[in-house]
Scaffold this active site. Structure first.
Site, PDB file in Angstrom:
ATOM      1  N   LYS A  52      -2.961   4.053  -6.464  1.00  0.00           N
ATOM      2  CA  LYS A  52      -2.774   4.729  -7.761  1.00  0.00           C
ATOM      3  C   LYS A  52      -2.284   3.720  -8.788  1.00  0.00           C
ATOM      4  O   LYS A  52      -2.745   3.709  -9.941  1.00  0.00           O
ATOM      5  CB  LYS A  52      -1.794   5.909  -7.617  1.00  0.00           C
ATOM      6  CG  LYS A  52      -2.410   7.071  -6.824  1.00  0.00           C
ATOM      7  CD  LYS A  52      -1.433   8.189  -6.490  1.00  0.00           C
ATOM      8  CE  LYS A  52      -2.125   9.192  -5.561  1.00  0.00           C
ATOM      9  NZ  LYS A  52      -1.288  10.332  -5.189  1.00  0.00           N
ATOM     10  N   GLN A  96       4.820  11.412  -4.819  1.00  0.00           N
ATOM     11  CA  GLN A  96       3.896  11.358  -3.694  1.00  0.00           C
ATOM     12  C   GLN A  96       4.406  12.262  -2.570  1.00  0.00           C
ATOM     13  O   GLN A  96       5.575  12.200  -2.184  1.00  0.00           O
ATOM     14  CB  GLN A  96       3.751   9.900  -3.208  1.00  0.00           C
ATOM     15  CG  GLN A  96       2.712   9.703  -2.121  1.00  0.00           C
ATOM     16  CD  GLN A  96       1.284   9.999  -2.571  1.00  0.00           C
ATOM     17  OE1 GLN A  96       0.925   9.837  -3.736  1.00  0.00           O
ATOM     18  NE2 GLN A  96       0.452  10.463  -1.655  1.00  0.00           N
ATOM     19  N   ASP A 119      -0.426  16.027 -11.361  1.00  0.00           N
ATOM     20  CA  ASP A 119      -1.002  16.421 -10.074  1.00  0.00           C
ATOM     21  C   ASP A 119      -1.527  17.861 -10.111  1.00  0.00           C
ATOM     22  O   ASP A 119      -2.302  18.263  -9.252  1.00  0.00           O
ATOM     23  CB  ASP A 119       0.075  16.334  -8.973  1.00  0.00           C
ATOM     24  CG  ASP A 119      -0.091  15.100  -8.092  1.00  0.00           C
ATOM     25  OD1 ASP A 119      -1.235  14.657  -7.910  1.00  0.00           O
ATOM     26  OD2 ASP A 119       0.924  14.598  -7.598  1.00  0.00           O
TER      27      ASP A 119
END
Ligand code: GUN
Length: 287
Positions: A52, A96, A119
């Protein structure tokens, strides 16, 4: 038909999406910023987070990395999120997952401001998707829709079967396919006669989390197969292959009209969509 014509090249499509984002960012002279939080040192999560960060660098998005020790308390993590929510320099926040067991992932997700939830996991983002309002869409399902569009796969009126009902993939995937006018069925661990259902799918999305579970007996001839799974294999026992998906690629390949490989299918699209969401977050906060 050549073998490669059947394979959906997620790496190439993701590359094009990232190029477009980079172009736009350079052209507009902006610097969107993404905060990336990792708690602990789970090897798979570390790889994902590094990928990422690399994608951010490529696109001209600044990534601010917060690598916290495993022992970090829930309170400490929530307090960092609170600080980042208020920081005008930060456009998107990503934690994460999974987080260590002593931290409640739901509390973490809900703590992120809906304006920075790149997200798309929060109640507000998921709710907005369900009722057709604007909001951040979970990156993996959004990436799958982008892949289907890139390969001119018609969704409207088609039988779409989503295997798996997770909040991150299965449920938002079903919502997105519905928004595209697909006729959507979701299967899960309690589903009876599962092959009866999957065998009618024009588009089959496998997100079951079981290595190579879906073989050709689940699949209709001519179906489009999207494999969300990613599992590590012992290369010594698997002819040098290190990864596989939820789909038994070799078994299903003949019957499929299009199929995503693992790796190089859905995975790269997830990251490309994260970049897209971060740019949207910047725009929403600066409009
Ligand atoms: N863990 C596995 N997939 C994801 C994802 O898409 N986002 C985050 N934050 N964590 C994950």
């Amino acid at each position: 038909m050549e073998v490669k014509d059947k394979i959906i090249d997620g790496k190439a499509v993701a590359g094009r999406v990232k190029e477009e984002i980079k172009h736009e960012i350079v052209e507009r002279g902006i610097r969107p910023t993404l905060a990336v939080i990792l708690v602990g040192d789970d090897p798979a999560s570390t790889v994902y987070v590094n990928n990422k960060k690399k994608a951010c660098e490529f696109c001209g998005i600044e990534s601010k990395s917060y690598e916290l020790p495993f022992e970090t308390t829930e309170e400490e993590l929530l307090s960092l999120i609170d600080r980042l929510n208020k920081d005008k320099e930060i456009n998107g926040i990503l934690v994460q997952l999974p987080v260590p067991e002593h931290i409640d992932p739901d509390k973490v997700i809900e703590a992120i401001s809906p304006l920075k939830d790149v997200d798309g996991f929060s109640t507000q983002s998921v709710g907005a998707l369900s009722i057709g309002k604007t909001g951040f869409v979970s990156c993996t399902p959004a990436g799958i829709i982008e892949l289907l569009h890139s390969y001119d796969v018609e969704i409207s009126g088609k039988n779409c079967v989503v295997m798996g009902r997770s909040n991150i993939v299965g449920k938002p995937m079903a919502m997105l396919l519905l928004r595209e006018n697909g006729t959507v069925t979701v299967t899960h661990t309690r589903t009876r006669d599962i092959k009866e259902i999957t065998g009618k799918a024009d588009i089959l999305v496998a997100a079951v989390g079981k290595p190579r579970m879906i073989d050709e007996s689940y699949v209709k001839k001519g179906a489009v197969i999207i494999d969300v799974g990613i599992h590590r294999l012992d290369p010594e026992k698997n002819g040098g292959r290190k990864l596989c998906g939820d789909v038994d690629f070799d078994s299903v390949f003949e019957k499929a009209s299009l199929i995503t490989p693992v790796p190089g299918g859905v995975g790269p699209m997830t990251i490309a969509m994260l970049m897209k969401n971060t740019l949207s977050a910047f725009d929403m906060q600066n409009s």
